[in-house]
Design a protein around this motif. Structure first.
Motif, PDB file in Angstrom:
ATOM      1  N   PRO A  28       0.798  -1.235   0.000  1.00 24.85           N
ATOM      2  CA  PRO A  28       0.000   0.000   0.000  1.00 24.85           C
ATOM      3  C   PRO A  28       0.832   1.286   0.000  1.00 24.85           C
ATOM      4  CG  PRO A  28      -0.958  -1.599   1.476  1.00 24.85           C
ATOM      5  CD  PRO A  28       0.351  -2.164   1.041  1.00 24.85           C
ATOM      6  N   PRO A  29       1.844   1.444   0.877  1.00 26.57           N
ATOM      7  CA  PRO A  29       2.625   2.690   0.801  1.00 26.57           C
ATOM      8  C   PRO A  29       3.390   2.829  -0.511  1.00 26.57           C
ATOM      9  CG  PRO A  29       3.572   1.180   2.416  1.00 26.57           C
ATOM     10  CD  PRO A  29       2.259   0.615   2.015  1.00 26.57           C
ATOM     11  N   LEU A  30       3.789   1.691  -1.102  1.00 28.67           N
ATOM     12  CA  LEU A  30       4.495   1.772  -2.386  1.00 28.67           C
ATOM     13  C   LEU A  30       3.570   2.288  -3.473  1.00 28.67           C
ATOM     14  CD1 LEU A  30       6.670  -1.451  -2.576  1.00 28.67           C
ATOM     15  CD2 LEU A  30       7.460   0.902  -2.682  1.00 28.67           C
ATOM     16  N   VAL A  31       2.327   1.777  -3.447  1.00 28.56           N
ATOM     17  CA  VAL A  31       1.359   2.241  -4.444  1.00 28.56           C
ATOM     18  C   VAL A  31       1.142   3.745  -4.276  1.00 28.56           C
ATOM     19  CG1 VAL A  31      -1.059   2.118  -5.126  1.00 28.56           C
ATOM     20  CG2 VAL A  31       0.223   0.021  -4.765  1.00 28.56           C
ATOM     21  N   PHE A  73      -1.616  -6.436  -4.481  1.00 30.96           N
ATOM     22  CA  PHE A  73      -1.454  -5.217  -5.266  1.00 30.96           C
ATOM     23  C   PHE A  73      -2.807  -4.675  -5.718  1.00 30.96           C
ATOM     24  CE2 PHE A  73      -0.844  -3.088  -9.374  1.00 30.96           C
ATOM     25  CZ  PHE A  73       0.018  -2.080  -8.988  1.00 30.96           C
ATOM     26  N   LYS A  74      -3.650  -5.584  -6.223  1.00 25.36           N
ATOM     27  CA  LYS A  74      -4.961  -5.143  -6.720  1.00 25.36           C
ATOM     28  C   LYS A  74      -5.798  -4.540  -5.586  1.00 25.36           C
ATOM     29  CE  LYS A  74      -5.451  -8.074 -10.773  1.00 25.36           C
ATOM     30  NZ  LYS A  74      -5.976  -9.353 -11.252  1.00 25.36           N
ATOM     31  N   ASN A  75      -5.717  -5.154  -4.410  1.00 28.68           N
ATOM     32  CA  ASN A  75      -6.450  -4.600  -3.269  1.00 28.68           C
ATOM     33  C   ASN A  75      -5.956  -3.195  -2.932  1.00 28.68           C
ATOM     34  OD1 ASN A  75      -7.938  -6.893  -3.028  1.00 28.68           O
ATOM     35  ND2 ASN A  75      -6.694  -7.786  -1.388  1.00 28.68           N
ATOM     36  N   ALA A  76      -4.618  -3.019  -3.015  1.00 21.26           N
ATOM     37  CA  ALA A  76      -4.048  -1.726  -2.658  1.00 21.26           C
ATOM     38  C   ALA A  76      -4.431  -0.654  -3.674  1.00 21.26           C
ATOM     39  CB  ALA A  76      -2.533  -1.837  -2.551  1.00 21.26           C
ATOM     40  N   MET A  77      -4.714  -1.059  -4.906  1.00 20.27           N
ATOM     41  CA  MET A  77      -5.040  -0.097  -5.967  1.00 20.27           C
ATOM     42  C   MET A  77      -6.456   0.435  -5.845  1.00 20.27           C
ATOM     43  SD  MET A  77      -2.633   0.607  -8.167  1.00 20.27           S
ATOM     44  CE  MET A  77      -3.358   0.986  -9.754  1.00 20.27           C
ATOM     45  N   LYS A  78      -7.299  -0.275  -5.084  1.00 19.96           N
ATOM     46  CA  LYS A  78      -8.703   0.133  -4.974  1.00 19.96           C
ATOM     47  C   LYS A  78      -8.809   1.534  -4.374  1.00 19.96           C
ATOM     48  CE  LYS A  78     -10.691  -4.409  -4.736  1.00 19.96           C
ATOM     49  NZ  LYS A  78     -10.696  -5.523  -3.810  1.00 19.96           N
ATOM     50  N   GLY A  79      -9.579   2.389  -5.020  1.00 23.23           N
ATOM     51  CA  GLY A  79      -9.813   3.732  -4.490  1.00 23.23           C
ATOM     52  C   GLY A  79      -8.680   4.700  -4.741  1.00 23.23           C
ATOM     53  N   MET A 137      12.475  -1.505 -10.950  1.00 18.49           N
ATOM     54  CA  MET A 137      12.513  -1.298  -9.509  1.00 18.49           C
ATOM     55  C   MET A 137      12.020  -2.528  -8.750  1.00 18.49           C
ATOM     56  SD  MET A 137      11.060   2.562  -9.470  1.00 18.49           S
ATOM     57  CE  MET A 137      10.259   2.376 -11.038  1.00 18.49           C
ATOM     58  N   VAL A 138      12.637  -2.797  -7.610  1.00 20.28           N
ATOM     59  CA  VAL A 138      12.169  -3.869  -6.730  1.00 20.28           C
ATOM     60  C   VAL A 138      12.112  -3.297  -5.320  1.00 20.28           C
ATOM     61  CG1 VAL A 138      13.298  -5.628  -8.131  1.00 20.28           C
ATOM     62  CG2 VAL A 138      14.468  -4.770  -6.120  1.00 20.28           C
ATOM     63  N   TYR A 139      11.294  -3.908  -4.467  1.00 16.60           N
ATOM     64  CA  TYR A 139      11.312  -3.470  -3.071  1.00 16.60           C
ATOM     65  C   TYR A 139      11.774  -4.619  -2.198  1.00 16.60           C
ATOM     66  CZ  TYR A 139       6.917  -5.906  -2.171  1.00 16.60           C
ATOM     67  OH  TYR A 139       5.964  -6.865  -2.030  1.00 16.60           O
ATOM     68  N   ASP A 154       8.130   5.125   3.879  1.00 17.80           N
ATOM     69  CA  ASP A 154       7.688   4.831   5.241  1.00 17.80           C
ATOM     70  C   ASP A 154       6.312   4.183   5.253  1.00 17.80           C
ATOM     71  OD1 ASP A 154       9.893   5.689   6.678  1.00 17.80           O
ATOM     72  OD2 ASP A 154       9.327   7.786   6.374  1.00 17.80           O
ATOM     73  N   VAL A 155       6.157   3.238   6.152  1.00 16.66           N
ATOM     74  CA  VAL A 155       4.858   2.594   6.327  1.00 16.66           C
ATOM     75  C   VAL A 155       4.195   3.247   7.529  1.00 16.66           C
ATOM     76  CG1 VAL A 155       3.680   0.410   6.717  1.00 16.66           C
ATOM     77  CG2 VAL A 155       5.857   0.450   5.493  1.00 16.66           C
ATOM     78  N   LYS A 156       2.962   3.715   7.324  1.00 16.34           N
ATOM     79  CA  LYS A 156       2.260   4.343   8.450  1.00 16.34           C
ATOM     80  C   LYS A 156       1.460   3.291   9.191  1.00 16.34           C
ATOM     81  CE  LYS A 156       1.910   8.591   6.012  1.00 16.34           C
ATOM     82  NZ  LYS A 156       2.139   7.927   4.730  1.00 16.34           N
TER      83      LYS A 156
END
Lengths: 380, 315
Positions: free
Chosen positions: A149-152, A182-188, A269-271, A375-377
């Motif tokens: 999610p923070p990457l998206v 990834f798809k979940n994180a893209m929602k909204g 890019m990779v994380y 950063d991850v919140k």
């Protein structure tokens, strides 16, 4: 003959018994492979743990007791791992077990620890269904569901990408589940998935997929699979004149991606969960100490996770003022914003860790370079 | 009530030894099954772990999805494995020697790939198996099964059926001439071997509590074959001893730390040099016991007393 054998067996027994430890120490079991196929995860984890124990003892130990590591090699073998867990608990009377770095063996050891109320802190398991196995089961790794999610957000808001192409290797579980995350994180988000292509691990020809993707004019390609397919995919993209970059998880993080992809993966890019560039003060201290000990070698992800595992346990023991796993378990579950060397760790109420930052690497001039620390919140 | 009493009984045993003991028990069940196929009937199988995986996944899934009583579950796992044993026994038991070995190996690999791709086995993620639905503690269950399997194997080996299997091992053509339906007998032996492997797999799944298709690969099959060959092909006490030694050895050699597997390997090499027929190959345990007690062994009527025939190598 029979006499000789029985004498031999007796000697072996006595040798086993003599391992009984001294009083006044708190023991931590190291669960992992030191030989065999998965030793590449176990050996660095143990190295990190040893450094942490040294630091803890230099600072006076925990609650007046010195910390000691009990090590045993499980060869990556499940029945043997179960034997060792039982040995740690009933023979060595460990307060906690750190490991195993692999998800499978963690799942074998977890029920044994849970039954005996001994803390298990895995410094490496990233698969699903680990901490669900019990109240005493923890881990300190970066999970994809935490990292994505923070990457998206970073890609959409800071890099300004709006059109994502997704490529999944559908016979690879890692890839399938990462795409789902990834798809979940893209929602909204103010961005859309314009192409959703499937490949298979072992495929060599990606011309059809790239043709489809090219027609949709994406800003970036998200590929959730492994490095071999990643390199070939990008080569095909460049061949067809598609000049967008790829990004993906640590399945792509391998020198092979660069050697196989060459110019085509330049800019990809990779994380990852740890990278020794641009470190925080805590991490810098650890890197220097590690380099001094290992002839200038840089530590990797598993060394830092092993180190943090011990430090988290020591912290929990100190807060609970007890080395009894039944008591410090509760403190471990409450750890918030723990400044570890692999990142800042928070244990959520469901026992899953949140780890910050995520290291986003970019391939530049044929090498991985740090692009950003995202950063991850912790959302409460 | 009884469950609680047994639970307390089990808790009296040191947990670490108990753990090793149960692993030994499971290994014995697996080794005895393979011993019947490879040792007694002389059909070299490199796919024993595949039957074990069928038992493990059947048992695991039945416990997870249906929470069936463990005894029903155990038998269903064995039957499922036996069913597959018969199914693949028909085509491949017409082969012999190396060809059969490769065919069984192929079957094991195919099965592994199938299990890795089924939703019900949770694909490559594997299954976490909960505790079995039974009041009897698992260690007791395992050792009861061990005793039953040992008894069954002794009965089988000393029966007409067992002698027929032995005849097939010694000379298939001669056996056929004597009126033995070799294919049928071989498939029966294969099915019994698969059944015990299924039992072992089911017990393994519940004891280890996590199973993954990749745990039952070629190396697991070779481990089991090792136990049988080391103990002495065709010898029941041999298989028991081989399974016990090979399971316990890595634990007892633990004080050697990283040299452990080196020593373990060297031990295997020396054993095979000095006892090529296995530890108890060619040894009649019954005669040994009689000798130790000072009793003159009573000659048995059946051909199975012929100790020279025990522990022949696989052709």
């Amino acid at each position: 003959m029979i006499k000789k054998i029985s004498v031999l067996i007796l000697i072996i027994f006595m040798l086993c018994m003599s391992v009984y430890g001294a009083a006044g120490t708190v023991k931590i079991g190291f669960m992992g492979a030191l030989t065999g196929d998965v030793a590449m995860f176990g050996i660095p984890t143990l190295a990190g743990m040893k450094m942490a124990v040294e630091d803890v003892n230099k600072a006076g130990g925990v609650n007046g007791q010195k910390m000691v590591i009990v090590e045993a090699d499980n060869r990556g073998d499940k029945p043997e791992a179960a034997n060792i867990a039982q040995k740690f608990i009933s023979r060595d009377r460990v307060a906690a077990i750190v490991g195993d770095p692999t998800t499978g063996i963690t799942k074998v050891v977890a029920p044994i620890c849970e039954r005996n109320k001994v803390v298990l802190l895995s410094a490496g398991a990233v698969g699903t269904g680990v901490v669900e196995l019990g109240k005493y089961i923890f881990r300190n790794t970066l999970l994809d569901s935490v990292a994505i999610p923070p990457l998206v957000d970073y890609f959409v808001n800071e890099a300004g990408y709006k059109r994502f192409a997704v490529v999944t290797s559908d016979n690879n579980d890692f890839s399938v589940s990462l795409t789902q995350v990834f798809k979940n994180a893209m929602k909204g988000k103010k961005a859309q998935i314009v192409a959703d292509e499937k490949i298979k691990d072992g495929d060599k020809d990606f011309s059809a997929q790239i043709t489809n993707i090219k027609a949709k004019k994406p800003d970036i390609i998200f590929f959730s699979g492994y490095y071999t397919e990643g390199a070939l995919l990008m080569k095909e993209a460049r061949k067809q004149g598609l000049n967008v970059n790829m990004f993906g998880g640590d399945g792509l993080y391998s020198p092979t991606l660069i050697s196989l992809g060459g110019k085509a993966v330049e800019g990809s890019m990779v994380y990852v969960g740890f990278f020794p560039e641009n470190p925080s003060p805590e991490t810098a201290k650890f890197i220097n100490a590690f380099k001094a000990k290992n002839n200038g070698k840089l530590p990797g992800l598993f060394e830092t996770q092993g180190y943090d595992a011990i430090m988290m346990l020591a912290e929990a023991m100190k807060r609970a003022k007890s080395n009894d796993p039944k008591k410090f378990r509760d403190e471990l579950a409450k750890i918030q914003n723990f400044k570890g060397v692999s990142g800042t760790i928070t244990i959520q109420p469901n026992q899953e860790p949140i780890k910050s930052p995520v290291y986003l690497l970019e391939i530049k001039d044929g090498a991985y370079k740090l692009k950003a620390k995202v950063d991850v919140k912790v959302n409460k | 009530m009884i469950g609680e009493y047994l639970e307390n009984l089990v808790n009296l045993v040191d947990a670490y030894y108990l753990q090793i003991f149960v692993n030994i028990g499971i290994a014995i069940i697996l080794a005895l099954g393979l011993n019947l196929v490879t040792g007694v009937t002389g059909q070299l199988s490199l796919g024993h772990a595949a039957f074990m995986s069928i038992g493990a996944f059947t048992g695991g899934i039945l416990t997870i999805k249906l929470g069936m009583p463990f005894s029903v579950n155990l038998i269903s796992s064995g039957l499922m494995a036996a069913f597959f044993g018969v199914l693949i026994g028909f085509p491949i038991l017409r082969l012999s020697g190396d060809y059969l070995a490769i065919a069984t190996l192929g079957f094991a690999e195919i099965l592994k790939v199938i299990l890795l791709n089924l939703d019900i086995t949770n694909r490559a993620l594997g299954l976490s198996v909960p505790l079995p639905n039974t009041p009897i503690p698992l260690p007791i269950y395992v050792w009861l099964t061990v005793l039953l399997v040992i008894a069954a194997m002794i009965l089988i080996q000393n029966s007409r059926f067992g002698r027929a299997l032995r005849a097939i091992r010694e000379d298939e053509i001669a056996a056929e001439t004597m009126g033995i339906n070799t294919t049928l007998y071989k498939i029966q032996a294969f099915a019994i071997g698969a059944f015990t492997a299924g039992l072992g797999g089911c017990l393994y799944a519940h004891f280890i509590a996590y199973i993954n298709p990749s745990d039952f690969g070629f190396s697991k099959s070779v481990d089991i074959l090792n136990m049988v060959v080391l103990g002495g092909l065709g010898s029941i006490p041999g298989s028991v001893l081989g399974a016990s030694l090979l399971t316990a050895a890595p634990e007892f050699l633990r004080f050697m730390e990283r040299y452990r597997m080196l020593v373990y390997g060297a031990l295997l090499v020396f054993l095979m040099i000095f006892r090529p027929n296995g530890l108890l190959g060619g040894v009649s345990v019954r005669q040994l016991v009689c000798k130790a007690l000072g009793i003159k062994p009573r000659p048995r009527q059946s051909l199975s007393t012929d100790s020279n025939m025990e522990g022949r190598r696989v052709k």
